[in-house]
Design a protein around this motif. Structure first.
Motif, PDB file in Angstrom:
ATOM      1  N   ASP A  46      56.062  55.628  37.442  1.00  0.00           N
ATOM      2  CA  ASP A  46      55.339  54.445  36.984  1.00  0.00           C
ATOM      3  C   ASP A  46      54.481  54.877  35.794  1.00  0.00           C
ATOM      4  O   ASP A  46      54.464  56.051  35.416  1.00  0.00           O
ATOM      5  N   ASP A  47      53.775  53.935  35.172  1.00  0.00           N
ATOM      6  CA  ASP A  47      52.997  54.262  33.971  1.00  0.00           C
ATOM      7  C   ASP A  47      51.908  55.293  34.220  1.00  0.00           C
ATOM      8  O   ASP A  47      51.615  56.121  33.362  1.00  0.00           O
ATOM      9  N   SER A  48      51.282  55.273  35.389  1.00  0.00           N
ATOM     10  CA  SER A  48      50.174  56.198  35.663  1.00  0.00           C
ATOM     11  C   SER A  48      50.651  57.576  36.106  1.00  0.00           C
ATOM     12  O   SER A  48      49.870  58.503  36.170  1.00  0.00           O
ATOM     13  N   ASP A  50      51.745  58.156  39.108  1.00  0.00           N
ATOM     14  CA  ASP A  50      51.421  58.290  40.527  1.00  0.00           C
ATOM     15  C   ASP A  50      52.609  58.045  41.445  1.00  0.00           C
ATOM     16  O   ASP A  50      52.620  58.491  42.579  1.00  0.00           O
ATOM     17  N   ASP A  88      58.366  49.990  37.807  1.00  0.00           N
ATOM     18  CA  ASP A  88      57.587  49.174  36.875  1.00  0.00           C
ATOM     19  C   ASP A  88      56.263  49.854  36.558  1.00  0.00           C
ATOM     20  O   ASP A  88      55.867  50.822  37.218  1.00  0.00           O
ATOM     21  N   GLY A  89      55.575  49.368  35.540  1.00  0.00           N
ATOM     22  CA  GLY A  89      54.338  49.983  35.062  1.00  0.00           C
ATOM     23  C   GLY A  89      53.294  50.213  36.126  1.00  0.00           C
ATOM     24  O   GLY A  89      52.765  51.321  36.273  1.00  0.00           O
ATOM     25  N   PRO A  90      52.956  49.185  36.936  1.00  0.00           N
ATOM     26  CA  PRO A  90      51.939  49.369  37.973  1.00  0.00           C
ATOM     27  C   PRO A  90      52.394  50.165  39.191  1.00  0.00           C
ATOM     28  O   PRO A  90      51.583  50.510  40.045  1.00  0.00           O
ATOM     29  N   GLY A  91      53.692  50.422  39.323  1.00  0.00           N
ATOM     30  CA  GLY A  91      54.201  51.147  40.477  1.00  0.00           C
ATOM     31  C   GLY A  91      54.426  50.267  41.685  1.00  0.00           C
ATOM     32  O   GLY A  91      54.467  50.758  42.813  1.00  0.00           O
ATOM     33  N   ASP A  92      54.615  48.960  41.468  1.00  0.00           N
ATOM     34  CA  ASP A  92      54.811  48.021  42.567  1.00  0.00           C
ATOM     35  C   ASP A  92      56.277  47.791  42.920  1.00  0.00           C
ATOM     36  O   ASP A  92      56.604  47.471  44.052  1.00  0.00           O
ATOM     37  N   HIS A 107      60.393  45.392  46.022  1.00  0.00           N
ATOM     38  CA  HIS A 107      58.932  45.467  46.003  1.00  0.00           C
ATOM     39  C   HIS A 107      58.514  46.540  47.003  1.00  0.00           C
ATOM     40  O   HIS A 107      58.891  46.494  48.180  1.00  0.00           O
ATOM     41  N   GLU A 133      56.622  43.041  32.322  1.00  0.00           N
ATOM     42  CA  GLU A 133      56.966  43.341  33.714  1.00  0.00           C
ATOM     43  C   GLU A 133      57.833  42.282  34.383  1.00  0.00           C
ATOM     44  O   GLU A 133      58.299  42.473  35.487  1.00  0.00           O
TER      45      GLU A 133
END
Length: 193
Positions: A46-48, A50, A88-92, A107, A133
């Motif tokens: 993901d973007d972070s 994590d 996805d970016g938020p990791g969801d 999800h 997203e």
């Protein structure tokens, strides 16, 4: 191999299903896992940095907390043969592309599939969530690059590149896709729809 965007972290796999994650710039090995999935075909953060997802030859997708290597979840691609994965970016959410050309989005919070997209006639080579997203870009061995609306569950754009498309990469913020074919042709397209 995958590299996190905002956290200096990199992950790579061996041909026999071992996964390793390093913190950069010190190149310190953070963790290693024997995934037991055959050859890992695709990795994504993901973007972070994590969340790390991987898909392997056994058709399953595995997800870890990237900083610790703690296992988070495992699921099978609805179409079987998992070829490409993206987070996805938020990791969801995790999208997985299959050898049949189908794409499924799951999800992670609910552990349910939220989208099933079909239209490609060749194996999925690359997936990427775009900047908003709600859009997903895909490239497949059928020589097409497609953009999908996840809210509408439909394809909203298609570009035919080459019938022998072999690899692709996307840049979500700019909506750009870089592709390569057996003919050696490399094209940069703007997928702004």
């Amino acid at each position: 191999m995958a590299m996190a965007r905002s956290t200096p972290r990199i992950a790579a796999s061996t041909g026999d299903g071992h996964l390793r994650c390093w913190d950069l710039p010190t190149a310190t090995l953070s963790w290693t896992q024997d995934v037991h999935a055959g050859r890992l075909r695709s990795l994504s953060f993901d973007d972070s940095g994590d969340v790390l997802a991987a898909c392997g030859g056994d058709g399953s997708v595995r997800v870890w907390h990237a900083s610790t290597g703690d296992f988070r979840s495992r699921f099978s691609s609805p179409s079987g043969w998992a070829r490409a994965v993206t987070v996805d970016g938020p990791g969801d959410r995790v999208a997985v592309g299959s050898g049949t050309g189908d794409i499924a989005v799951r999800h992670l919070g609910t552990d349910r599939f939220t989208s099933n997209l079909s239209g490609h006639t060749g194996r999925i080579l690359m997936l990427g969530f775009m900047g908003d997203e709600n859009r997903l870009v895909s490239a497949a061995a059928d020589g097409t690059v497609r953009v999908w609306s996840l809210d509408e569950q439909r394809q909203i754009a298609e570009v035919r590149v080459d019938a022998s498309l072999h690899c692709a990469a996307s840049e979500p913020a700019m909506g750009e896709v870089l592709v390569g074919s057996a003919a050696g042709v490399v094209a940069l397209g703007i997928m702004d729809t």
